[in-house]
Each structure stands twice: as C-alpha cells, then as structure tokens.
Design a protein around this motif. Structure first.
Motif, PDB file in Angstrom:
ATOM      1  N   ASN A   2      31.310  46.732  69.064  1.00  0.00           N
ATOM      2  CA  ASN A   2      31.555  45.747  68.019  1.00  0.00           C
ATOM      3  C   ASN A   2      30.436  44.715  67.996  1.00  0.00           C
ATOM      4  OD1 ASN A   2      33.940  47.060  67.732  1.00  0.00           O
ATOM      5  ND2 ASN A   2      35.241  45.355  68.299  1.00  0.00           N
ATOM      6  N   ASN A   3      29.800  44.574  66.872  1.00  0.00           N
ATOM      7  CA  ASN A   3      28.787  43.550  66.676  1.00  0.00           C
ATOM      8  C   ASN A   3      29.227  42.678  65.514  1.00  0.00           C
ATOM      9  OD1 ASN A   3      26.948  44.587  68.630  1.00  0.00           O
ATOM     10  ND2 ASN A   3      26.359  46.167  67.173  1.00  0.00           N
ATOM     11  N   SER A   4      29.254  41.375  65.731  1.00  0.00           N
ATOM     12  CA  SER A   4      29.626  40.517  64.620  1.00  0.00           C
ATOM     13  C   SER A   4      28.479  40.482  63.616  1.00  0.00           C
ATOM     14  CB  SER A   4      29.982  39.111  65.103  1.00  0.00           C
ATOM     15  OG  SER A   4      28.878  38.509  65.720  1.00  0.00           O
ATOM     16  N   PHE A   5      28.810  40.275  62.380  1.00  0.00           N
ATOM     17  CA  PHE A   5      27.814  40.150  61.326  1.00  0.00           C
ATOM     18  C   PHE A   5      28.357  39.229  60.250  1.00  0.00           C
ATOM     19  CE2 PHE A   5      30.469  43.130  59.180  1.00  0.00           C
ATOM     20  CZ  PHE A   5      30.150  43.072  57.840  1.00  0.00           C
ATOM     21  N   ILE A   6      27.480  38.792  59.385  1.00  0.00           N
ATOM     22  CA  ILE A   6      27.884  37.910  58.293  1.00  0.00           C
ATOM     23  C   ILE A   6      27.979  38.749  57.029  1.00  0.00           C
ATOM     24  CG2 ILE A   6      27.234  35.912  56.906  1.00  0.00           C
ATOM     25  CD1 ILE A   6      25.703  34.903  59.406  1.00  0.00           C
ATOM     26  N   PRO A   7      29.191  38.866  56.470  1.00  0.00           N
ATOM     27  CA  PRO A   7      29.339  39.658  55.253  1.00  0.00           C
ATOM     28  C   PRO A   7      28.636  39.006  54.067  1.00  0.00           C
ATOM     29  CG  PRO A   7      31.412  38.617  55.851  1.00  0.00           C
ATOM     30  CD  PRO A   7      30.437  38.283  56.921  1.00  0.00           C
ATOM     31  N   ASN A   8      28.283  39.814  53.104  1.00  0.00           N
ATOM     32  CA  ASN A   8      27.622  39.332  51.890  1.00  0.00           C
ATOM     33  C   ASN A   8      28.675  38.706  50.976  1.00  0.00           C
ATOM     34  OD1 ASN A   8      25.985  38.856  49.711  1.00  0.00           O
ATOM     35  ND2 ASN A   8      25.706  41.007  49.185  1.00  0.00           N
ATOM     36  N   ILE A   9      28.666  37.376  50.899  1.00  0.00           N
ATOM     37  CA  ILE A   9      29.637  36.659  50.079  1.00  0.00           C
ATOM     38  C   ILE A   9      28.878  35.819  49.063  1.00  0.00           C
ATOM     39  CG2 ILE A   9      31.492  34.942  50.059  1.00  0.00           C
ATOM     40  CD1 ILE A   9      32.050  35.792  52.991  1.00  0.00           C
ATOM     41  N   ASN A  10      29.071  36.133  47.803  1.00  0.00           N
ATOM     42  CA  ASN A  10      28.507  35.336  46.729  1.00  0.00           C
ATOM     43  C   ASN A  10      29.481  34.190  46.492  1.00  0.00           C
ATOM     44  OD1 ASN A  10      28.155  34.307  44.034  1.00  0.00           O
ATOM     45  ND2 ASN A  10      26.810  36.057  43.648  1.00  0.00           N
ATOM     46  N   LYS A  11      29.078  32.992  46.879  1.00  0.00           N
ATOM     47  CA  LYS A  11      29.990  31.847  46.833  1.00  0.00           C
ATOM     48  C   LYS A  11      30.467  31.536  45.417  1.00  0.00           C
ATOM     49  CE  LYS A  11      28.260  29.892  51.081  1.00  0.00           C
ATOM     50  NZ  LYS A  11      27.555  28.821  51.740  1.00  0.00           N
ATOM     51  N   ILE A  12      29.637  31.771  44.433  1.00  0.00           N
ATOM     52  CA  ILE A  12      30.048  31.515  43.041  1.00  0.00           C
ATOM     53  C   ILE A  12      31.143  32.488  42.633  1.00  0.00           C
ATOM     54  CG2 ILE A  12      29.289  31.560  40.629  1.00  0.00           C
ATOM     55  CD1 ILE A  12      26.564  30.498  41.671  1.00  0.00           C
ATOM     56  N   ASN A  13      30.984  33.768  42.957  1.00  0.00           N
ATOM     57  CA  ASN A  13      32.030  34.752  42.646  1.00  0.00           C
ATOM     58  C   ASN A  13      33.315  34.434  43.400  1.00  0.00           C
ATOM     59  OD1 ASN A  13      30.286  36.146  40.996  1.00  0.00           O
ATOM     60  ND2 ASN A  13      29.810  37.723  42.492  1.00  0.00           N
ATOM     61  N   PHE A  14      33.182  34.043  44.665  1.00  0.00           N
ATOM     62  CA  PHE A  14      34.333  33.681  45.486  1.00  0.00           C
ATOM     63  C   PHE A  14      35.066  32.498  44.840  1.00  0.00           C
ATOM     64  CE2 PHE A  14      36.603  31.600  48.872  1.00  0.00           C
ATOM     65  CZ  PHE A  14      36.984  32.605  49.750  1.00  0.00           C
ATOM     66  N   GLU A  15      34.312  31.457  44.503  1.00  0.00           N
ATOM     67  CA  GLU A  15      34.895  30.265  43.900  1.00  0.00           C
ATOM     68  C   GLU A  15      35.563  30.579  42.568  1.00  0.00           C
ATOM     69  OE1 GLU A  15      31.762  27.349  43.769  1.00  0.00           O
ATOM     70  OE2 GLU A  15      31.860  27.011  45.930  1.00  0.00           O
ATOM     71  N   ASN A  16      34.913  31.388  41.750  1.00  0.00           N
ATOM     72  CA  ASN A  16      35.496  31.759  40.453  1.00  0.00           C
ATOM     73  C   ASN A  16      36.808  32.516  40.620  1.00  0.00           C
ATOM     74  OD1 ASN A  16      33.492  30.515  38.952  1.00  0.00           O
ATOM     75  ND2 ASN A  16      32.265  32.380  38.768  1.00  0.00           N
ATOM     76  N   LYS A  17      36.883  33.349  41.634  1.00  0.00           N
ATOM     77  CA  LYS A  17      38.117  34.097  41.892  1.00  0.00           C
ATOM     78  C   LYS A  17      39.236  33.151  42.320  1.00  0.00           C
ATOM     79  CE  LYS A  17      40.300  38.001  42.081  1.00  0.00           C
ATOM     80  NZ  LYS A  17      40.569  38.738  40.848  1.00  0.00           N
ATOM     81  N   VAL A  18      38.928  32.218  43.219  1.00  0.00           N
ATOM     82  CA  VAL A  18      39.935  31.248  43.659  1.00  0.00           C
ATOM     83  C   VAL A  18      40.394  30.394  42.486  1.00  0.00           C
ATOM     84  CG1 VAL A  18      40.312  29.191  45.095  1.00  0.00           C
ATOM     85  CG2 VAL A  18      39.169  31.206  46.066  1.00  0.00           C
ATOM     86  N   ILE A  19      39.463  29.909  41.695  1.00  0.00           N
ATOM     87  CA  ILE A  19      39.819  29.092  40.518  1.00  0.00           C
ATOM     88  C   ILE A  19      40.635  29.921  39.534  1.00  0.00           C
ATOM     89  CG2 ILE A  19      38.864  27.896  38.505  1.00  0.00           C
ATOM     90  CD1 ILE A  19      36.542  27.023  40.431  1.00  0.00           C
ATOM     91  N   GLY A  20      40.277  31.181  39.378  1.00  0.00           N
ATOM     92  CA  GLY A  20      41.047  32.068  38.501  1.00  0.00           C
ATOM     93  C   GLY A  20      42.486  32.215  38.976  1.00  0.00           C
ATOM     94  N   PHE A  21      42.669  32.380  40.274  1.00  0.00           N
ATOM     95  CA  PHE A  21      44.033  32.439  40.817  1.00  0.00           C
ATOM     96  C   PHE A  21      44.763  31.138  40.549  1.00  0.00           C
ATOM     97  CE2 PHE A  21      42.662  35.829  43.963  1.00  0.00           C
ATOM     98  CZ  PHE A  21      43.455  36.808  43.413  1.00  0.00           C
ATOM     99  N   GLN A  22      44.096  30.030  40.759  1.00  0.00           N
ATOM    100  CA  GLN A  22      44.718  28.728  40.536  1.00  0.00           C
ATOM    101  C   GLN A  22      45.157  28.572  39.076  1.00  0.00           C
ATOM    102  OE1 GLN A  22      45.625  27.546  43.573  1.00  0.00           O
ATOM    103  NE2 GLN A  22      44.969  25.507  42.978  1.00  0.00           N
ATOM    104  N   ASN A  23      44.369  29.081  38.166  1.00  0.00           N
ATOM    105  CA  ASN A  23      44.695  28.963  36.736  1.00  0.00           C
ATOM    106  C   ASN A  23      45.787  29.921  36.287  1.00  0.00           C
ATOM    107  OD1 ASN A  23      42.820  26.930  36.377  1.00  0.00           O
ATOM    108  ND2 ASN A  23      41.187  28.333  35.799  1.00  0.00           N
TER     109      ASN A  23
END
Length: 118
Positions: A2-23
């Motif tokens: 097991n090697n830890s790594f940083i997944p590829n997260i587009n913060k804008i897409n992430f934020e838009n999804k959270v805001i979409g859920f909120q709406n």
C-alpha cells in the motif's frame, strides 16, 4: 504493498457538485441548513472537508499495485471503497457524491440521537 497517493481532484468540479446537492436536497432541509451554516462559500472544497471531519468522515487514498483505492472512513470504520485503474482520473464528482451522502447520513443520525435523548 500500500502506497498513499493524492487522488486527482478538480476542486471546482467538487465544489459544483456539493453546491448542486445543496440546491437540490429539498427533501431534507435540516441537512442543507446544517451544511450551509458551516460552509465557507469562498472555499467550498476545504470547508466541506472540514465539516466532514467534524462528523468523523474522511478519506484515505492508496495505490495497491496498479489499482487506485479511496477508502471512505466514517466514525472509524470503512464505509465505502472507490477503486479505479487510471491514477490521473478525475474523481471529484464521485468523491463529492460519496462524502455528501455519508455526511447527510451522519447529520441525520446525530439529529435522531439528539431528539431521542430529549
């Protein structure tokens, strides 16, 4: 191995999804209001992860051989696992969806417990 790594997260897409859920989470205003009261609209990504941490939700990312694995940990237990092969895959939408789902459950659980104690 097991090697830890940083997944590829587009913060804008992430934020838009959270805001979409909120709406669109109209059926449970308590969840929306709880998140809305604590989220920083200037940095939705980081503030959402901070809210998750307050509810004991976080993720761990590992590279196991050639398989990327993201484990969602909720209250100390593995609650979900995302796996994929392409290390460069943008997992923003999937991760935001899973974390929002787990957070919604924990908010409702905490509310239920608080009401039961009264």
């Amino acid at each position: 191995m097991n090697n830890s790594f940083i997944p590829n997260i587009n913060k804008i897409n992430f934020e838009n999804k959270v805001i979409g859920f909120q709406n669109h989470e109209g059926c449970n205003t308590m969840v929306v209001n709880t998140i809305d009261a604590k989220i920083n609209t200037q940095n939705v990504y980081q503030s959402f992860l901070s809210i998750c941490e307050k509810y004991h939700i976080y993720y761990q990312a590992f590279l196991i051989e050639s398989i990327c694995t993201i484990r969602i940990i909720t209250t100390g237990y593995e609650s979900l696992v995302l796996t994929y092969e392409d290390k460069n895959k943008d997992v923003s939408i999937e991760l935001a969806s899973v974390l929002y789902q787990q957070l919604s459950i924990q908010i409702r659980n905490r509310d239920f417990i608080n009401k039961a104690r009264k």
